[in-house]
Design an enzyme around this catalytic site. Structure first.
Site, PDB file in Angstrom:
ATOM      1  N   ASP A   1       0.817  -1.228   0.000  1.00  0.00           N
ATOM      2  CA  ASP A   1       0.000   0.000   0.000  1.00  0.00           C
ATOM      3  C   ASP A   1       0.848   1.276   0.000  1.00  0.00           C
ATOM      4  OD1 ASP A   1      -2.066  -1.803   0.258  1.00  0.00           O
ATOM      5  OD2 ASP A   1      -2.312  -1.486   2.415  1.00  0.00           O
TER       6      ASP A   1
ATOM      7  N   ARG B   1      -0.190  -8.971  -4.744  1.00  0.00           N
ATOM      8  CA  ARG B   1       0.745  -9.260  -3.650  1.00  0.00           C
ATOM      9  C   ARG B   1       1.571 -10.514  -3.902  1.00  0.00           C
ATOM     10  NH1 ARG B   1      -3.026  -8.685   1.458  1.00  0.00           N
ATOM     11  NH2 ARG B   1      -2.299 -10.769   1.908  1.00  0.00           N
TER      12      ARG B   1
ATOM     13  N   ARG C   1     -15.883  -1.111 -24.736  1.00  0.00           N
ATOM     14  CA  ARG C   1     -16.393  -1.205 -23.368  1.00  0.00           C
ATOM     15  C   ARG C   1     -15.678  -0.235 -22.436  1.00  0.00           C
ATOM     16  NH1 ARG C   1     -15.897  -7.713 -23.091  1.00  0.00           N
ATOM     17  NH2 ARG C   1     -18.065  -8.202 -23.550  1.00  0.00           N
TER      18      ARG C   1
HETATM   19  O1  F6P Z   1      -2.378  -3.986   3.364  1.00  0.00           O
HETATM   20  C1  F6P Z   1      -2.219  -4.798   2.258  1.00  0.00           C
HETATM   21  C2  F6P Z   1      -3.536  -5.222   1.713  1.00  0.00           C
HETATM   22  O2  F6P Z   1      -3.304  -6.023   0.568  1.00  0.00           O
HETATM   23  C3  F6P Z   1      -4.524  -4.085   1.400  1.00  0.00           C
HETATM   24  O3  F6P Z   1      -4.230  -3.434   0.194  1.00  0.00           O
HETATM   25  C4  F6P Z   1      -5.819  -4.828   1.395  1.00  0.00           C
HETATM   26  O4  F6P Z   1      -6.923  -3.984   1.687  1.00  0.00           O
HETATM   27  C5  F6P Z   1      -5.639  -5.841   2.479  1.00  0.00           C
HETATM   28  O5  F6P Z   1      -4.234  -6.012   2.654  1.00  0.00           O
HETATM   29  C6  F6P Z   1      -6.259  -7.171   2.186  1.00  0.00           C
HETATM   30  O6  F6P Z   1      -6.084  -7.976   3.281  1.00  0.00           O
HETATM   31  P1  F6P Z   1      -6.296  -9.546   3.290  1.00  0.00           P
HETATM   32  O7  F6P Z   1      -5.111 -10.173   2.637  1.00  0.00           O
HETATM   33  O8  F6P Z   1      -6.404  -9.898   4.723  1.00  0.00           O
HETATM   34  O9  F6P Z   1      -7.532  -9.824   2.506  1.00  0.00           O
END
Ligand code: F6P
Length: 348
Positions: free
Chosen positions: A134, A281, A169
């Site tokens: 983030d 991620r 779209r």
């Molecule tokens: O803080 C990192 C993050 O990926 C945020 O961007 C997101 O809102 C959250 O964690 C999602 O969390 P989880 O992996 O618990 O769903």
């Protein structure tokens, strides 16, 4: 010294590179021994450890996720007293004493580092390393994981451009970032989005409609990047469920679908949403994230060696410095309006 390391909160690419750097410097340069706590603070509370020597960190540099595992366990969740010695801290102190661990390196975001700061106040030997896709932590210019997430989101936007144009779209890309719009801003600019919607600036649905319509007048399809925490003017964040984690965070998500529905209703153009979610991620870190994570690891073990307790590593320009843990957690680092204004030049 026996040093414990943990990775807490949402994982991100580069965590393993930090572990590798700490161990690769800490063993030969300072003669330290390392243990890894499994699954963040849970491992510390339950004395669940795994050895972390040079053989264990071989091959970790490019590997995503964290070999230690992670969790959102909050050691203070059951404590009512905001001040003074807590049961969570007492359990951690006992666990570290039983294991002969004299210092702890906590690698995490606002929640994990918040716990680390509180443990430091209670006299424990803690050093922090900031991480999060983030990029919303104070005290450091950037966190590792962010560059990888932005690269993944940018590639997705590039791919969506071609299919959006083929089908005329509106394609909406919902990205993570919680209450900060950094991923949306950077990926949206890099990917040439038609509009970028971030939590820091509630958006006007009328304006979004205008941008979409003007883009179609130019015979171009529209790509809108929306941060999961963005909200319409006068509205609220869209939540996936009412559930909260141990640190009190609700799960965000769904604003992209909400917006697609509104755009279809107002413009008659077909609108679809791609939610990038945890893809942002996962997987291997970019070169920049490996570089930053490695440097953070090297400086974290230097901080332990120097007894700089209560400090965390931080990037300032191209230098790695240490700052008090509290700097990371006292307030969220959000998108500066001037940066957003730069992106606005390309809307519509
Ligand atoms: O803080 C990192 C993050 O990926 C945020 O961007 C997101 O809102 C959250 O964690 C999602 O969390 P989880 O992996 O618990 O769903």
């Amino acid at each position: 010294m026996r040093v414990g390391i943990l990775t807490g909160g949402g994982d991100c690419p580069g965590l393993n590179a930090v572990l590798r750097a700490i161990v690769r410097k800490g063993v030969p340069a300072y003669g330290h021994e390392f243990v890894g706590f499994r699954d963040g603070w849970r491992g510390v509370l339950e004395a669940d450890v795994t050895p972390l020597g040079i053989p264990e960190v071989r091959g970790l540099l490019p590997r995503g996720g964290t070999v230690l595992g992670s969790s959102r366990t909050n050691p203070f969740a059951g404590d009512d007293a905001a001040d003074g010695p807590s049961e969570g801290a007492a359990r951690i102190r006992r666990s570290l004493a039983d294991l002969g661990v004299e210092a702890l390196i906590a690698i995490g975001g606002e929640d994990t580092l918040g716990v680390a700061a509180r443990l430091h106040d209670e006299g424990l030997h803690v050093v922090g390393v900031p991480k999060t896709i983030d990029n919303d932590l104070g005290g450091t210019d950037y966190t590792f994981g962010f560059d990888t997430a932005v690269s993944i989101a940018t590639e997705a936007i590039d791919r969506l451009h071609t299919t959006a144009e083929s089908h005329h779209r509106v394609l909406i890309v919902e990205v993570m970032g919680r209450h900060a719009g950094w991923i949306a801003l950077h990926a949206g600019m890099a990917g040439g989005a038609n509009a970028i919607l971030i939590p820091e600036r509630p958006f006007s649905v009328d304006a979004v409609q205008g941008w979409v319509e003007s883009r179609f007048r130019d015979r171009y399809a529209s790509i809108i990047v929306v941060s999961e925490g963005a909200m319409p003017e006068g509205g609220a964040e869209v939540l996936q469920s009412g559930q909260k984690d141990a640190f009190g965070h609700a799960r965000l998500g769904g604003v992209g679908d909400w917006l697609a529905h509104e755009i279809e209703r107002r413009t008659g153009k077909e609108a679809r949403t791609t939610v990038l979610g945890h893809v942002q991620r996962g997987g291997t870190p970019t070169a920049r994230d490996r570089w930053l994570a490695t440097r953070f690891g090297l400086h974290a073990i230097d901080a332990v060696q120097a007894g700089d307790w209560g400090m965390m590593t931080a990037l300032r320009g191209t230098d790695i410095i240490t700052v008090p843990l509290l700097e990371a957690t006292k307030e969220l680092k959000t998108v500066d309006p001037a940066l957003y204004a730069e992106a606005e030049v390309f809307f519509g």
